[in-house]
Write a protein that holds these residues in place. Structure first.
Motif, PDB file in Angstrom:
ATOM      1  N   VAL A  90       0.843  -1.201   0.000  1.00  0.00           N
ATOM      2  CA  VAL A  90       0.000   0.000   0.000  1.00  0.00           C
ATOM      3  C   VAL A  90       0.879   1.253   0.000  1.00  0.00           C
ATOM      4  CG1 VAL A  90      -1.704   1.333   1.320  1.00  0.00           C
ATOM      5  CG2 VAL A  90      -1.923  -1.152   1.166  1.00  0.00           C
ATOM      6  N   ALA A  91       1.892   1.261   0.883  1.00  0.00           N
ATOM      7  CA  ALA A  91       2.747   2.452   1.015  1.00  0.00           C
ATOM      8  C   ALA A  91       3.490   2.742  -0.291  1.00  0.00           C
ATOM      9  CB  ALA A  91       3.737   2.256   2.161  1.00  0.00           C
ATOM     10  N   LYS A  92       3.952   1.680  -0.973  1.00  0.00           N
ATOM     11  CA  LYS A  92       4.684   1.896  -2.221  1.00  0.00           C
ATOM     12  C   LYS A  92       3.801   2.583  -3.263  1.00  0.00           C
ATOM     13  CE  LYS A  92       7.619  -1.516  -3.570  1.00  0.00           C
ATOM     14  NZ  LYS A  92       8.188  -2.883  -3.739  1.00  0.00           N
ATOM     15  N   ILE A  93       2.570   2.116  -3.357  1.00  0.00           N
ATOM     16  CA  ILE A  93       1.660   2.710  -4.345  1.00  0.00           C
ATOM     17  C   ILE A  93       1.316   4.151  -3.959  1.00  0.00           C
ATOM     18  CG2 ILE A  93      -0.680   2.552  -5.313  1.00  0.00           C
ATOM     19  CD1 ILE A  93      -0.253  -0.581  -5.020  1.00  0.00           C
ATOM     20  N   VAL A  94       1.082   4.366  -2.657  1.00  0.00           N
ATOM     21  CA  VAL A  94       0.748   5.728  -2.222  1.00  0.00           C
ATOM     22  C   VAL A  94       1.906   6.689  -2.502  1.00  0.00           C
ATOM     23  CG1 VAL A  94       0.173   7.180  -0.232  1.00  0.00           C
ATOM     24  CG2 VAL A  94      -0.920   4.954  -0.509  1.00  0.00           C
ATOM     25  N   SER A  95       3.146   6.210  -2.334  1.00  0.00           N
ATOM     26  CA  SER A  95       4.285   7.098  -2.597  1.00  0.00           C
ATOM     27  C   SER A  95       4.296   7.560  -4.055  1.00  0.00           C
ATOM     28  CB  SER A  95       5.605   6.427  -2.227  1.00  0.00           C
ATOM     29  OG  SER A  95       6.075   5.591  -3.272  1.00  0.00           O
ATOM     30  N   LEU A  96       3.868   6.681  -4.959  1.00  0.00           N
ATOM     31  CA  LEU A  96       3.755   7.072  -6.374  1.00  0.00           C
ATOM     32  C   LEU A  96       2.683   8.130  -6.564  1.00  0.00           C
ATOM     33  CD1 LEU A  96       3.888   3.750  -8.471  1.00  0.00           C
ATOM     34  CD2 LEU A  96       5.662   5.486  -8.239  1.00  0.00           C
ATOM     35  N   VAL A  97       1.523   7.878  -5.943  1.00  0.00           N
ATOM     36  CA  VAL A  97       0.396   8.809  -6.082  1.00  0.00           C
ATOM     37  C   VAL A  97       0.773  10.195  -5.558  1.00  0.00           C
ATOM     38  CG1 VAL A  97      -1.972   9.275  -5.332  1.00  0.00           C
ATOM     39  CG2 VAL A  97      -1.285   6.936  -5.924  1.00  0.00           C
ATOM     40  N   VAL A  98       1.455  10.201  -4.390  1.00  0.00           N
ATOM     41  CA  VAL A  98       1.845  11.467  -3.770  1.00  0.00           C
ATOM     42  C   VAL A  98       2.762  12.254  -4.707  1.00  0.00           C
ATOM     43  CG1 VAL A  98       3.304  12.409  -1.923  1.00  0.00           C
ATOM     44  CG2 VAL A  98       1.523  10.740  -1.378  1.00  0.00           C
ATOM     45  N   LYS A  99       3.725  11.576  -5.331  1.00  0.00           N
ATOM     46  CA  LYS A  99       4.675  12.281  -6.187  1.00  0.00           C
ATOM     47  C   LYS A  99       4.007  12.791  -7.464  1.00  0.00           C
ATOM     48  CE  LYS A  99       8.969  10.167  -4.943  1.00  0.00           C
ATOM     49  NZ  LYS A  99       8.268   8.973  -4.499  1.00  0.00           N
ATOM     50  N   VAL A 100       3.152  11.974  -8.035  1.00  0.00           N
ATOM     51  CA  VAL A 100       2.436  12.434  -9.223  1.00  0.00           C
ATOM     52  C   VAL A 100       1.560  13.637  -8.860  1.00  0.00           C
ATOM     53  CG1 VAL A 100       0.710  11.814 -10.952  1.00  0.00           C
ATOM     54  CG2 VAL A 100       2.517  10.193 -10.368  1.00  0.00           C
ATOM     55  N   GLY A 101       0.941  13.568  -7.682  1.00  0.00           N
ATOM     56  CA  GLY A 101       0.118  14.684  -7.207  1.00  0.00           C
ATOM     57  C   GLY A 101       0.919  15.972  -7.120  1.00  0.00           C
ATOM     58  N   ALA A 102       2.133  15.889  -6.549  1.00  0.00           N
ATOM     59  CA  ALA A 102       2.976  17.078  -6.410  1.00  0.00           C
ATOM     60  C   ALA A 102       3.378  17.617  -7.785  1.00  0.00           C
ATOM     61  CB  ALA A 102       4.217  16.746  -5.583  1.00  0.00           C
ATOM     62  N   LEU A 103       3.646  16.697  -8.719  1.00  0.00           N
ATOM     63  CA  LEU A 103       4.047  17.106 -10.076  1.00  0.00           C
ATOM     64  C   LEU A 103       2.903  17.837 -10.783  1.00  0.00           C
ATOM     65  CD1 LEU A 103       6.301  16.945 -12.206  1.00  0.00           C
ATOM     66  CD2 LEU A 103       5.332  14.775 -12.959  1.00  0.00           C
TER      67      LEU A 103
END
Lengths: 59, 498
Positions: free
Chosen positions: B375-388
């Motif tokens: 779960v954490a790995k996927i969320v880390s992707l979402v968070v970074k795309v969100g910031a971008l």
């Protein structure tokens, strides 16, 4: 011993004490070199407390 | 003198070399420092196996706390206003006695029970899902704009290389997202070695060579002094009387807030021992010397008679003006890589919070450690795309404003996270109401001031200006104390410590 850690707060938050140009050091106004001086000073104070607490076995 | 509009091939080649180097390191990091536990576990991905010793922690926290945005924004503020911008120095000094006193205790509590986030510690201490949620939500909200600002730091140096368009920025960030996904906290920890050494080289070269080109430090300070005298207003080599209180309260408030952020706390939780943290409180101030020297680049900008469209361009403009292009490329790579480390740790910290304090708390309480890691790995992707997406499609000022509010918000978690480590007097409900009052009160004051970090109180004939975050913290603690005193004791049994 931990009271030593209050010194940086006193030294850095009481601005009128160091908001001066003189004495300058190596071209740095007092305001600047005084703040830089507190960096090693603070590290040294923390190290003193660290060493004492380790001797006492708190750490 | 403006920025180079054409691509500088030498600088670009050096930049790309170092970027590729850290990308390789980032992917290789998943095998580095692998613990005896080989199975998937959130402790492995999200905290690097909780096994970082003194050196790794020093590089990681140093690389993570002193962000790329700092390297751009602190000299920019010093260039624009002078002495007032130097509050970053007392801030990053006073933070270490605070770390020394608080963080080893927090580490002990987290280590014993296997906590991964500050909100975990709060839930275990108070048994209140509401307070846990408040702490976790605040941390995620405060971190998102901070990640976005790292992108602003990267954008500035990419532009200084002469690259245009948004593709380079997006590409760099997507590569970062991929190796963070693969290697977790080990990637930024390993890259931090490269980044920090590069930044040390850049800054030492700059502070030795630039003044010799500009006539020494005396000349640098006097050129800046003359520029401020011509500019007028609340600028100068010394603080004006009305700037002293905001300077001191910004330094103190920022120092209290600094290690409440998920990215700094992740570095704490990942440490091997409490002793590792104590030693780091002694040695991390070395980075503060570096930050002070970086701040002086703002004055060197005046001495070099540079004018820039945006103050944030002052550091790249200085390097472009005074250094050969290969060294400028090296410096820009250092700053860009300096953005990757905190951005990675921030997204990991936010992902840990989501996983532990939202997913495990509300969606799937039976989730295994391996499931948590996924779960954490996927969320880390979402968070970074969100910031971008945030940086590409919203005005930069929006990220700046939110980051400023984020500092105020994260400071409001201080009583809930820290007080319980030292004394058990406060209960969950008073702390929650105090948090809400500080958050709402502080945000309202900041909005009324047009999103400024400081607020001016008129008492009698005197005007007193303070950091709004510190004012909100005072509201927070006073409200929590009053509620604690008036709330019937009976409630304590319902919400008391677990």
């Amino acid at each position: 011993m931990r009271l030593l850690l209050l010194l940086p707060f006193v030294g850095l938050l009481w601005i009128p004490f160091y908001n001066h140009e003189l004495p300058a050091l190596f071209g740095f106004p007092f305001f600047y070199w005084y703040q830089f001086l507190w960096v090693p000073l603070t590290a040294f104070l923390i190290w003193l407390v660290y060493r004492r607490e380790r001797e006492e076995g708190d750490a | 003198m403006g920025m180079t509009e054409h691509l500088d091939w030498t600088a670009f080649a050096v930049f790309v070399f170092f970027f590729v180097l850290v990308t390789v390191l980032g992917f290789w990091a998943s095998r580095w420092q692998a613990g005896p536990k080989k199975e998937a576990h959130l402790d492995e991905w999200g905290l690097g196996g909780r096994n970082f010793g003194t050196w790794i922690t020093w590089f990681l926290v140093g690389g993570d706390f002193y962000t790329a945005y700092t390297v751009i924004a602190v000299p920019a503020l010093v260039y624009a206003v002078g002495a007032y911008g130097f509050f970053a120095l007392p801030y990053t000094i006073l933070v270490y006695p605070i770390v020394f006193l608080i963080m080893p205790r927090l580490w002990h509590v987290a280590q014993k029970a296997g906590h991964v986030t500050a909100a975990d510690v709060v839930y275990a201490r108070y048994g209140s899902r509401a307070l846990e949620f408040a702490v976790a939500l605040t941390a995620v909200l405060a971190t998102m704009p901070y990640i976005a600002l790292q992108l602003v730091g990267m954008e500035v140096v990419i532009k200084a290389l002469g690259l245009t368009g948004e593709v380079p920025l997006a590409a760099a960030f997507i590569i970062l997202a991929l190796y963070t996904y693969a290697a977790g906290l080990r990637a930024p920890a390993l890259i931090a070695f490269v980044k920090d050494l590069m930044i040390y080289v850049v800054v030492l070269v700059a502070v030795v060579l630039v003044p010799t080109k500009l006539g020494g430090y005396g000349a640098v300070f006097s050129a800046a002094g003359e520029a401020f005298a011509a500019k007028g207003g609340a600028t100068g080599l010394l603080l004006q009387p009305q700037q002293m209180l905001p300077f001191a309260s910004l330094a103190l408030g920022s120092a209290l807030a600094a290690f409440m952020y998920p990215h700094t706390l992740t570095g704490i939780f990942a440490a091997k021992s409490a002793d590792t943290i104590r030693k780091n409180a002694v040695f991390l101030p070395a980075y503060t010397v570096l930050l002070g020297l970086i701040a002086l680049l703002g004055y060197m900008g005046h001495a070099a008679h540079l004018t820039v469209k945006s103050n944030n361009d002052i550091v790249p403009a200085l390097f472009n003006a005074l250094f050969p292009s290969w060294f400028a490329g090296f410096a820009f790579a250092a700053i860009a890589i300096g953005a990757l480390v905190p951005a990675a740790v921030m997204s990991i910290g936010a992902a840990n919070l989501f996983t532990r304090n939202f997913w495990k708390a509300y969606v799937n309480p039976q989730v295994t450690p391996a499931g948590e890691q996924q779960v954490a790995k996927i969320v880390s992707l979402v968070v970074k795309v969100g910031a971008l997406v945030f940086i590409l499609f919203l005005p930069t000022q929006f990220a700046l404003d939110l980051q400023l509010l984020g500092g105020l918000w994260i400071l409001q978690t201080f009583p809930a996270v820290v007080f319980g480590l030292f004394f058990g007097w406060y209960r969950a409900t008073p702390l929650l109401i105090g948090w809400a009052a500080g958050l709402a009160g502080g945000t309202a004051i900041a909005f009324a001031d047009g999103i400024k970090p400081v607020h001016t109180f008129a008492i009698g004939d005197g005007h007193y200006t303070l950091y709004t975050g510190l004012v909100a913290l005072a509201i927070n603690i006073v409200v929590a104390t009053v509620v604690q005193l008036v709330l019937p004791r009976r409630n304590a049994e319902v919400v008391g410590p677990a």
